[in-house]
Design an enzyme around this catalytic site. Structure first.
Site, PDB file in Angstrom:
ATOM      1  N   GLY A  15       0.867  -1.183   0.000  1.00  0.00           N
ATOM      2  CA  GLY A  15       0.000   0.000   0.000  1.00  0.00           C
ATOM      3  C   GLY A  15       0.904   1.234   0.000  1.00  0.00           C
ATOM      4  N   THR A  16       0.315   2.379   0.319  1.00  0.00           N
ATOM      5  CA  THR A  16       1.120   3.608   0.336  1.00  0.00           C
ATOM      6  C   THR A  16       2.313   3.450   1.279  1.00  0.00           C
ATOM      7  OG1 THR A  16      -0.993   4.731   0.139  1.00  0.00           O
ATOM      8  CG2 THR A  16       0.918   6.123   0.451  1.00  0.00           C
ATOM      9  N   SER A  41       0.051  -8.906  -1.891  1.00  0.00           N
ATOM     10  CA  SER A  41      -0.916  -9.843  -2.445  1.00  0.00           C
ATOM     11  C   SER A  41      -1.947  -9.093  -3.282  1.00  0.00           C
ATOM     12  CB  SER A  41      -1.602 -10.576  -1.288  1.00  0.00           C
ATOM     13  OG  SER A  41      -2.793 -11.135  -1.746  1.00  0.00           O
ATOM     14  N   ALA A  52      -5.636  13.030   1.119  1.00  0.00           N
ATOM     15  CA  ALA A  52      -5.229  14.384   1.507  1.00  0.00           C
ATOM     16  C   ALA A  52      -3.898  14.283   2.227  1.00  0.00           C
ATOM     17  CB  ALA A  52      -6.277  14.997   2.425  1.00  0.00           C
ATOM     18  N   LYS A  80      -3.407  21.813  -2.141  1.00  0.00           N
ATOM     19  CA  LYS A  80      -4.135  21.952  -0.869  1.00  0.00           C
ATOM     20  C   LYS A  80      -3.448  23.014  -0.009  1.00  0.00           C
ATOM     21  CE  LYS A  80      -5.164  19.420   3.377  1.00  0.00           C
ATOM     22  NZ  LYS A  80      -4.938  18.213   4.161  1.00  0.00           N
ATOM     23  N   PRO A  98      -5.238  26.910   8.024  1.00  0.00           N
ATOM     24  CA  PRO A  98      -4.283  26.997   6.917  1.00  0.00           C
ATOM     25  C   PRO A  98      -2.960  26.319   7.252  1.00  0.00           C
ATOM     26  CG  PRO A  98      -4.180  28.991   8.220  1.00  0.00           C
ATOM     27  CD  PRO A  98      -5.156  28.078   8.917  1.00  0.00           C
ATOM     28  N   GLU A 343      -6.957  15.505  10.039  1.00  0.00           N
ATOM     29  CA  GLU A 343      -5.879  16.437   9.678  1.00  0.00           C
ATOM     30  C   GLU A 343      -4.881  15.776   8.726  1.00  0.00           C
ATOM     31  OE1 GLU A 343      -5.311  19.616  10.135  1.00  0.00           O
ATOM     32  OE2 GLU A 343      -6.847  20.208  11.572  1.00  0.00           O
TER      33      GLU A 343
HETATM   34  C1  LIG Z   1     -11.158   6.104   5.946  1.00  0.00           C
HETATM   35  C2  LIG Z   1      -9.710   6.444   5.841  1.00  0.00           C
HETATM   36  C3  LIG Z   1      -9.331   7.682   5.290  1.00  0.00           C
HETATM   37  C4  LIG Z   1      -7.982   8.022   5.206  1.00  0.00           C
HETATM   38  N1  LIG Z   1      -7.617   9.249   4.718  1.00  0.00           N
HETATM   39  C5  LIG Z   1      -6.318   9.621   4.748  1.00  0.00           C
HETATM   40  C6  LIG Z   1      -5.897  10.898   4.293  1.00  0.00           C
HETATM   41  O1  LIG Z   1      -6.690  11.706   3.823  1.00  0.00           O
HETATM   42  N2  LIG Z   1      -4.588  11.202   4.359  1.00  0.00           N
HETATM   43  C7  LIG Z   1      -3.663  10.329   4.851  1.00  0.00           C
HETATM   44  O2  LIG Z   1      -2.482  10.664   4.940  1.00  0.00           O
HETATM   45  N3  LIG Z   1      -4.031   9.094   5.232  1.00  0.00           N
HETATM   46  C8  LIG Z   1      -5.313   8.729   5.209  1.00  0.00           C
HETATM   47  N4  LIG Z   1      -5.674   7.477   5.612  1.00  0.00           N
HETATM   48  C9  LIG Z   1      -4.644   6.509   5.983  1.00  0.00           C
HETATM   49  C10 LIG Z   1      -4.042   5.931   4.720  1.00  0.00           C
HETATM   50  O3  LIG Z   1      -5.047   5.354   3.923  1.00  0.00           O
HETATM   51  C11 LIG Z   1      -3.027   4.868   5.063  1.00  0.00           C
HETATM   52  O4  LIG Z   1      -2.171   5.321   6.060  1.00  0.00           O
HETATM   53  C12 LIG Z   1      -2.197   4.551   3.864  1.00  0.00           C
HETATM   54  O5  LIG Z   1      -3.010   4.216   2.784  1.00  0.00           O
HETATM   55  C13 LIG Z   1      -1.270   3.411   4.146  1.00  0.00           C
HETATM   56  O6  LIG Z   1      -1.962   2.203   4.163  1.00  0.00           O
HETATM   57  P1  LIG Z   1      -1.085   0.910   4.341  1.00  0.00           P
HETATM   58  O7  LIG Z   1      -0.093   0.878   3.231  1.00  0.00           O
HETATM   59  O8  LIG Z   1      -0.581   0.866   5.726  1.00  0.00           O
HETATM   60  O9  LIG Z   1      -2.143  -0.270   4.202  1.00  0.00           O
HETATM   61  P2  LIG Z   1      -2.907  -0.899   2.935  1.00  0.00           P
HETATM   62  O10 LIG Z   1      -3.170   0.075   1.872  1.00  0.00           O
HETATM   63  O11 LIG Z   1      -4.069  -1.615   3.531  1.00  0.00           O
HETATM   64  O12 LIG Z   1      -1.895  -1.959   2.346  1.00  0.00           O
HETATM   65  C14 LIG Z   1      -1.714  -3.215   2.929  1.00  0.00           C
HETATM   66  C15 LIG Z   1      -0.873  -4.061   2.006  1.00  0.00           C
HETATM   67  O13 LIG Z   1      -0.555  -5.278   2.648  1.00  0.00           O
HETATM   68  C16 LIG Z   1      -0.780  -6.342   1.748  1.00  0.00           C
HETATM   69  N5  LIG Z   1      -1.087  -7.554   2.515  1.00  0.00           N
HETATM   70  C17 LIG Z   1      -1.935  -7.686   3.555  1.00  0.00           C
HETATM   71  N6  LIG Z   1      -1.941  -8.971   3.991  1.00  0.00           N
HETATM   72  C18 LIG Z   1      -1.065  -9.639   3.216  1.00  0.00           C
HETATM   73  C19 LIG Z   1      -0.630 -10.986   3.149  1.00  0.00           C
HETATM   74  N7  LIG Z   1      -1.095 -11.923   3.982  1.00  0.00           N
HETATM   75  N8  LIG Z   1       0.276 -11.319   2.213  1.00  0.00           N
HETATM   76  C20 LIG Z   1       0.777 -10.399   1.349  1.00  0.00           C
HETATM   77  N9  LIG Z   1       0.403  -9.111   1.362  1.00  0.00           N
HETATM   78  C21 LIG Z   1      -0.505  -8.738   2.279  1.00  0.00           C
HETATM   79  C22 LIG Z   1      -1.938  -5.873   0.877  1.00  0.00           C
HETATM   80  O14 LIG Z   1      -1.981  -6.583  -0.333  1.00  0.00           O
HETATM   81  C23 LIG Z   1      -1.539  -4.419   0.682  1.00  0.00           C
HETATM   82  O15 LIG Z   1      -0.609  -4.337  -0.364  1.00  0.00           O
HETATM   83  C24 LIG Z   1      -7.009   7.105   5.669  1.00  0.00           C
HETATM   84  C25 LIG Z   1      -7.392   5.864   6.170  1.00  0.00           C
HETATM   85  C26 LIG Z   1      -8.729   5.528   6.270  1.00  0.00           C
HETATM   86  C27 LIG Z   1      -9.114   4.198   6.833  1.00  0.00           C
END
Ligand SMILES: Cc1cc2nc3c(=O)[nH]c(=O)nc-3n(C[C@H](O)[C@H](O)[C@H](O)COP(=O)(O)OP(=O)(O)OC[C@H]3O[C@@H](n4cnc5c(N)ncnc54)[C@H](O)[C@@H]3O)c2cc1C
Length: 502
Positions: A15-16, A41, A52, A80, A98, A343
């Site tokens: 993910g990000t 995966s 944002a 933004k 701001p 935020e």
């Molecule tokens: C409703 C909501 C709104 C948000 N808005 C903002 C915002 O405006 N600004 C901001 O900065 N952040 C925001 N966030 C937070 C932001 O979305 C996350 O911090 C960011 O996307 C990072 O996500 P991640 O990479 O940790 O997880 P994910 O995107 O969930 O990635 C998880 C990864 O792990 C992999 N994975 C999981 N299990 C396995 C497995 N068993 N085997 C192999 N791979 C696996 C998946 O395939 C995926 O690639 C928001 C979050 C939510 C819930």
């Protein structure tokens, strides 16, 4: 004997968080033997929200050598300047938070104190008239600060709204170019050494991936940090009770605002994030006061354009992992902790954690002095942001729903209470050097939510008030005049960084 250095990093999750980690480490080790492998995966996919950002994102892009215009075009980003908060204090009232700083100090006196003094003398100029970001936002304009040298807009601070999925793809390409290996597959098991360190992860296909250090970016479940290492999670729902979000993407309608809109609703708040190709919308709510069906209805009745996706409900628990770095495992992103996106701090916490990790970089033995210091600071960051988020709720004057009545009488975190008490005396704030939210942010929310200090710092009585008034007036006029000559946000996007139609 010299301790062994880390020769291989394994990142679980794309993910990000995973791709920011891969891009950062890939960039650092691109001319070395250190290997970086990321496993993700396709079946599970990414959360796909997180659109944002806040200004430190630009510093990360710069440090990676990523061209801003190229990034904007590939991620359908818009600019933004801050966040417009509507209906938080009372229904019908709004305020702007701001980026950047407010005004300039006068004769060595803090700007906010000068404004308070002037207000006490009868001046009714709003605080935000002294913020270049707020004035530009109010006029729907945007301009690059480094091209506005010699004007009050030169200090304008900005961030981006971006498409989270496209940003992940962009960072993946960047990381792969610097040598990061990507493996597609589902991690099924984790094996550990006698000392408890993670040795390898095994995929559903049977392939085993070994490493010296593991970065858990697997999302909320925390595949390594929680399911394997059982680190524990501290639940902060007592301070921030919202625990679900429903999201929907819509087609763009009208002008692309250079700011996020956060509108308070019956049991939480909705966001509106405009991108070049579409708008992101969501309702963050508390399930004690609102069902999923009600939340979907509220969201769908508040959006402007046609929906492009079906509403999606995402549950979450606000809080932080007891240790973000445990043994040879560092948790980032949702695996590390979660604070609601009011935020837009989550992506920032990923990169800040990475920067701190690099400063405290371990050997393969993972000295606990390093991880202890890391964990102390990460917790401090989470607490600081949590308290700032709580401020938005606890200062409400709304009593129209059980949710807002709860917010009015909630028990405050100790440090937030102390900060509020200090501010109420004469507007004083003592920021920590590493705090993300500096006084301007606190002043903006205090002012917007009607929290007023009893007086101003008495040293302001020694100042020549006539001179102070003139200085405030000329600063405000200069911002207004410069802002009025800048292009609209849409015009700026069209000429400077138009994204391809998709
Ligand atoms: C409703 C909501 C709104 C948000 N808005 C903002 C915002 O405006 N600004 C901001 O900065 N952040 C925001 N966030 C937070 C932001 O979305 C996350 O911090 C960011 O996307 C990072 O996500 P991640 O990479 O940790 O997880 P994910 O995107 O969930 O990635 C998880 C990864 O792990 C992999 N994975 C999981 N299990 C396995 C497995 N068993 N085997 C192999 N791979 C696996 C998946 O395939 C995926 O690639 C928001 C979050 C939510 C819930």
């Amino acid at each position: 004997m010299t301790p062994e250095s880390i020769k291989k990093f394994v990142i679980v999750g794309g993910g990000t968080a995973g791709w920011i980690a891969a891009a950062t480490l890939g960039n650092i080790f691109r001319h070395s033997e250190v290997e970086i492998e990321l496993v993700e995966s396709d079946d599970i996919g990414v959360i796909g929200v997180g659109e944002a950002t806040i200004p430190p994102l630009l510093t990360i892009l710069e440090s990676l050598g990523i061209d801003l215009v190229d990034f904007i075009k590939h991620t359908q980003a818009s600019f933004k300047l801050g966040i417009q908060f509507d209906d938080w204090h009372t229904i019908g009232e709004g305020y702007f938070h701001p980026f950047g700083t407010l005004g300039r100090s006068i004769d060595g006196h803090d700007f906010f104190q000068c404004w308070l003094k002037s207000k006490a003398e009868g001046d009714d100029t709003p605080l935000m008239a002294h913020s270049p970001e707020a004035v530009l936002a109010q006029q729907g304009r945007f301009f690059l600060p480094f091209e506005a040298q010699g004007t009050p807009l030169a200090s304008t601070t900005f961030a981006l709204h971006l498409d989270a999925v496209l940003a992940g793809k962009y960072l993946r390409k960047f990381a792969e170019k610097s040598g990061v290996k990507r493996t597609e597959g589902l991690v099924e098991s984790v094996s550990r050494s006698d000392k408890g360190l993670i040795k390898s992860v095994t995929l559903q296909s049977g392939v085993e991936i070994a490493g010296d250090f593991f970065i858990d970016c697997s999302g909320f479940k925390g595949l390594l940090i929680e399911e394997a290492l059982e680190t524990g999670y501290e639940d902060w729902s007592e301070f921030l009770p919202c625990n679900r979000a429903v999201t929907v993407q819509t087609e763009n309608m009208g002008d692309t605002t250079p700011y996020t809109i956060a509108t308070a609703r019956a049991a939480g708040w909705t966001w509106r994030i405009p991108l070049q190709h579409r708008t992101g919308n969501g309702y963050v709510f508390c399930d004690k006061y609102c069902s999923d069906e009600e939340a979907i209805e509220t969201l769908l009745s508040s959006i402007e354009g046609q929906p492009l996706t079906e509403p999606r409900v995402i549950p979450f628990t606000t809080g932080v992992r007891h240790k973000a770095w445990n043994q040879n495992c560092l948790a980032l992103g949702l695996a590390q902790g979660f604070l609601e996106p009011l935020e837009s701090t989550a992506i920032h916490l990923v990169s800040k954690s990475l920067a701190l990790f690099v400063r405290l970089f371990p050997t393969a033995e993972c000295d606990t002095q390093l991880s202890d210091e890391f964990n102390r600071r990460v917790r401090q960051d989470y607490e600081e942001i949590r308290d700032f988020l709580v401020l938005h709720y606890c200062t409400t004057q709304r009593d129209d729903t059980p949710f807002w009545r709860w917010c009015q009488q909630m028990e405050l975190p100790v440090k937030l209470k102390a900060k509020l008490d200090l501010f109420k005396v004469h507007g004083g704030l003592i920021p920590g050097t590493e705090e993300l939210f500096q006084p301007t942010s606190w002043y903006a929310v205090f002012d917007g939510m009607g929290v007023e200090p009893v007086g101003y710092n008495p040293t302001l009585d020694a100042i020549d008030y006539h001179k102070l008034k003139q200085s405030l007036h000329s600063g405000k006029t200069a911002i207004q005049t410069s802002a009025a000559t800048q292009p609209s946000h849409d015009e700026f996007l069209r000429t400077y960084c138009p994204a391809p139609k998709i």
